[in-house]
Design a protein around this motif. Sequence first.
Motif, mmCIF file in Angstrom:
data_model
loop_
_atom_site.group_PDB
_atom_site.id
_atom_site.type_symbol
_atom_site.label_atom_id
_atom_site.label_comp_id
_atom_site.label_asym_id
_atom_site.label_seq_id
_atom_site.Cartn_x
_atom_site.Cartn_y
_atom_site.Cartn_z
ATOM 1 N N PRO A 17 -8.928 6.455 -5.253
ATOM 2 C CA PRO A 17 -7.613 7.088 -4.363
ATOM 3 C C PRO A 17 -7.733 8.476 -4.170
ATOM 4 C CG PRO A 17 -7.024 5.308 -5.985
ATOM 5 C CD PRO A 17 -8.616 5.711 -6.450
ATOM 6 N N PHE A 48 -7.240 6.405 3.480
ATOM 7 C CA PHE A 48 -8.270 5.877 2.514
ATOM 8 C C PHE A 48 -8.123 4.409 2.566
ATOM 9 C CE2 PHE A 48 -7.654 3.984 -1.839
ATOM 10 C CZ PHE A 48 -9.035 4.054 -2.263
ATOM 11 N N TYR A 88 -11.518 2.129 3.243
ATOM 12 C CA TYR A 88 -11.841 1.724 1.822
ATOM 13 C C TYR A 88 -13.164 0.898 1.529
ATOM 14 C CZ TYR A 88 -11.613 -0.311 -2.733
ATOM 15 O OH TYR A 88 -11.940 -0.747 -4.117
ATOM 16 N N PHE A 147 -6.246 0.256 -4.949
ATOM 17 C CA PHE A 147 -5.622 0.752 -5.967
ATOM 18 C C PHE A 147 -5.795 -0.030 -7.214
ATOM 19 C CE2 PHE A 147 -3.364 2.101 -2.125
ATOM 20 C CZ PHE A 147 -3.309 3.389 -2.189
ATOM 21 N N LYS A 173 -3.397 10.683 3.882
ATOM 22 C CA LYS A 173 -4.497 10.503 3.197
ATOM 23 C C LYS A 173 -4.663 9.455 2.561
ATOM 24 C CE LYS A 173 -6.207 14.036 0.824
ATOM 25 N NZ LYS A 173 -6.426 15.109 -0.234
ATOM 26 N N CYS A 174 -3.725 8.655 2.023
ATOM 27 C CA CYS A 174 -3.716 7.463 1.371
ATOM 28 C C CYS A 174 -3.867 6.369 2.582
ATOM 29 C CB CYS A 174 -2.284 7.151 0.561
ATOM 30 S SG CYS A 174 -2.391 8.033 -1.042
ATOM 31 N N ARG A 175 -3.240 6.382 3.628
ATOM 32 C CA ARG A 175 -3.395 5.555 4.720
ATOM 33 C C ARG A 175 -4.855 5.660 5.208
ATOM 34 N NH1 ARG A 175 0.237 5.516 10.496
ATOM 35 N NH2 ARG A 175 -0.947 4.032 11.346
ATOM 36 N N HIS A 183 0.829 -1.174 -0.169
ATOM 37 C CA HIS A 183 -0.077 -0.129 0.020
ATOM 38 C C HIS A 183 0.912 1.171 0.076
ATOM 39 C CE1 HIS A 183 -3.606 -2.224 0.106
ATOM 40 N NE2 HIS A 183 -3.472 -2.488 1.504
ATOM 41 N N TRP A 190 1.921 9.277 -5.884
ATOM 42 C CA TRP A 190 2.615 10.365 -5.334
ATOM 43 C C TRP A 190 3.432 10.875 -6.761
ATOM 44 C CZ3 TRP A 190 1.925 14.880 -3.387
ATOM 45 C CH2 TRP A 190 3.032 15.735 -3.207
ATOM 46 N N ASN A 237 2.118 1.593 -3.428
ATOM 47 C CA ASN A 237 1.318 2.036 -4.233
ATOM 48 C C ASN A 237 0.966 3.623 -4.123
ATOM 49 O OD1 ASN A 237 0.628 -0.239 -5.669
ATOM 50 N ND2 ASN A 237 -0.870 -0.982 -4.111
ATOM 51 N N ALA A 238 0.862 4.120 -2.875
ATOM 52 C CA ALA A 238 0.703 5.598 -2.617
ATOM 53 C C ALA A 238 1.858 6.327 -3.226
ATOM 54 C CB ALA A 238 0.495 5.734 -1.056
#
Length: 313
Positions: A196, A186, A190, A297, A182-184, A76, A84, A79-80
């Motif tokens: 995303p 998300f 989820y 993702f 924010k990705c964490r 993850h 980015w 992917n984040a």
Amino acid sequence: MESSSAMDMGQMLLTAFDTSMSKYWREEDRRWRAEDRKWREDDLNYREEERQWRFQEKFMREAEIKWRQEDVEQRHVENARYLWTRFVEKNRRDVEEKSEQLKAISNLAALFAGFAVVTLTQFSFQQNEVSIIWIALYGVFTAIAVGLMTIAMVTCTLILGSILKNGKSYVNEVAEEDFMFKCRTFIESYQIGDRPPFPRKTFENFWDIRCEDDWRRAFQMYALGRGVLSFLISLIPIGWIKFYYSPLTAYLFIGVVVVSIIVWLLVQYFWGGYLSTGSSKRNEVLAECVQPVGLPFDWHLAPGVPPSEQGQS
């Protein structure tokens, strides 16, 4: 007597044989019991080893589950990080694209303004031989061309300086930390259908809010029926004033300028409006075509193709 002694002898022999067999059986029973105790000891040792092996297997499974959880979390994060990096690359391309546009318009506007000013300073004519109307038209259209080109050049230069100053601020460490957090969040919350996250501040939004309208006005001053058209129209009185003594030459010169204006109008019709429109709406339309399902993702989804059609392709 003899029969009695024979019976006693036989009885004694049977007793001795029975005693011998009983002793042999007892020794055999002791050996069997010793082997049974040894087998039981081996069985206990095996069971102890089995318990240790099961404990090690349990520990290994717990370690594997922990490793899988850490691996998923790391994926993850990767992917984040990739997402980015894609935003950073898009920001860099947007800044380069807008910079090249602004540089091109600024340089060409300055070039046209320079041509008009040089023509104004170097152009000479006989005042008594030329109508005052042609002179007035020449002065008005030259002033309009120089003014519009100068405003377009200054506007593009200021916008260029602004985007070069603020372009890196949207991909700095603070913006990266905010996006990764924010990705964490998300990932933890989820649900199927969620997209995303996007960076809170982007250069594209800055351009749409602060620069797009000014850029369009500068481009309209330069090309869309104002600056360049005024410059071309100013050539018509120049031709008449310069070649007043030869009407045929003046008409030919004006005819060439008129043809150039017509061709320029056609080019503007096909390309001017296209260049002056923004690309944010087009990106929104492309984003609406993707309907995510499954993983947070959705890198496995084909871009621009609904999931219902992916199984058929």
